[in-house]
Design an enzyme around this catalytic site. Structure first.
Site, short mmCIF file in Angstrom:
data_model
loop_
_atom_site.label_atom_id
_atom_site.label_comp_id
_atom_site.label_asym_id
_atom_site.label_seq_id
_atom_site.Cartn_x
_atom_site.Cartn_y
_atom_site.Cartn_z
N TYR A 18 0.81 -1.23 0.00
CA TYR A 18 0.00 0.00 0.00
C TYR A 18 0.84 1.28 0.00
O TYR A 18 0.31 2.37 -0.13
CB TYR A 18 -0.92 0.03 1.23
CG TYR A 18 -1.91 -1.11 1.25
CD1 TYR A 18 -2.97 -1.15 0.35
CD2 TYR A 18 -1.77 -2.15 2.16
CE1 TYR A 18 -3.87 -2.20 0.37
CE2 TYR A 18 -2.67 -3.20 2.19
CZ TYR A 18 -3.72 -3.22 1.29
OH TYR A 18 -4.61 -4.26 1.30
N HIS A 23 -4.38 6.23 -1.15
CA HIS A 23 -4.92 6.21 0.21
C HIS A 23 -3.84 6.46 1.26
O HIS A 23 -4.15 6.76 2.40
CB HIS A 23 -5.59 4.86 0.46
CG HIS A 23 -6.95 4.93 1.11
ND1 HIS A 23 -7.71 6.06 1.19
CD2 HIS A 23 -7.68 3.94 1.71
CE1 HIS A 23 -8.84 5.80 1.81
NE2 HIS A 23 -8.85 4.51 2.14
N PHE A 69 -5.49 -0.99 9.62
CA PHE A 69 -5.96 -0.57 8.31
C PHE A 69 -6.81 0.69 8.45
O PHE A 69 -7.35 0.98 9.51
CB PHE A 69 -6.73 -1.71 7.62
CG PHE A 69 -5.79 -2.74 7.07
CD1 PHE A 69 -5.18 -2.56 5.84
CD2 PHE A 69 -5.50 -3.88 7.80
CE1 PHE A 69 -4.29 -3.49 5.35
CE2 PHE A 69 -4.61 -4.84 7.31
CZ PHE A 69 -4.00 -4.63 6.08
N ASN A 71 -9.76 1.73 7.72
CA ASN A 71 -11.13 1.75 8.25
C ASN A 71 -11.21 1.43 9.74
O ASN A 71 -12.29 1.45 10.32
CB ASN A 71 -12.04 0.81 7.44
CG ASN A 71 -11.57 -0.63 7.46
OD1 ASN A 71 -10.51 -0.95 7.95
ND2 ASN A 71 -12.40 -1.50 6.90
N ASP A 96 -6.27 11.63 2.36
CA ASP A 96 -6.59 11.76 0.94
C ASP A 96 -8.03 12.23 0.79
O ASP A 96 -8.87 11.94 1.64
CB ASP A 96 -6.38 10.42 0.23
CG ASP A 96 -7.23 9.30 0.82
OD1 ASP A 96 -7.04 8.99 2.01
OD2 ASP A 96 -8.09 8.76 0.11
N ASN A 117 -13.69 6.02 4.92
CA ASN A 117 -13.85 5.12 6.06
C ASN A 117 -12.89 5.42 7.20
O ASN A 117 -13.21 5.15 8.36
CB ASN A 117 -13.70 3.67 5.60
CG ASN A 117 -14.88 3.22 4.77
OD1 ASN A 117 -16.00 3.71 4.95
ND2 ASN A 117 -14.65 2.31 3.85
#
Length: 190
Positions: A18, A23, A69, A71, A96, A117
């Site tokens: 990632y 994100h 993560f 969320n 973001d 989220n």
């Protein structure tokens, strides 16, 4: 802003897969800020975040990157706020923003989450939406691409050429916010 300690949280997802995605621009800006603070992140076990304590613009600050993560990032943010006794008014979340063109940086307090989220998790965990936000535009997905897929894709070749500058500008915005407060910073940036 008052002289109280400020918690600045860069949002992203953990893991090398990632690292370069849209994100994770909050993590990228946190990296720039850590360099300016002259320190390195360490694990804060009670909150589940990597943190750096120091000063920025002469103010005491805790810079954080949740290890969960996106969320689930609210757990780390609320855990840090409780542990360090930081009021939500002194929390700055760097994230973001689909609703801004790539590279646009905006500051605001409160408001909706716009389907983000990470923000939804933070608002839920803090019990308020009344925290500061440094919003970094990543633009809308092309065509009918699902926004959830778009934010997890790497930046385009053209965007990558400007990404370092965008991260520096977002870090500048955080510093300006700490130095002069929200309204004065908005007047200078917007």
């Amino acid at each position: 802003m008052s002289e109280d300690t400020t918690l600045v949280v860069g949002l992203g997802n953990p893991g090398s897969q990632y690292e370069k995605t849209r994100h994770n621009i909050g993590f990228m800006v946190a990296g720039v800020l850590s360099g300016r603070m002259g320190g390195r992140f360490g694990v804060h076990k009670k909150s589940g975040a990597d943190i750096l304590q120091g000063r920025l613009e002469g103010r005491p600050m805790i810079l954080a990157k949740p290890r969960s993560f996106m969320n689930l990032s609210g757990n780390a943010v609320s855990g840090l706020a409780r542990f360090f006794s930081i009021d939500p008014a002194n929390i700055v979340v760097v994230h973001d923003e689909l609703d801004l063109d790539f590279g646009t940086v905006r500051l605001k307090r409160g408001g909706g989450e716009g389907g983000h989220n990470g923000l939804r998790s933070i608002s839920s965990s803090l019990g308020t939406k009344d925290y500061l936000r440094t919003r970094i535009g990543i633009g809308r997905p092309p065509g009918r691409m699902d926004p959830a897929s778009y934010v997890l894709k790497p930046f385009s070749t053209v965007e990558r050429k400007e990404l370092d500058l965008v991260c520096e500008q977002a870090a500048d915005a955080v510093e300006l916010l700490l130095k002069v407060g929200l309204e004065a910073a908005q007047n200078q940036l917007h």
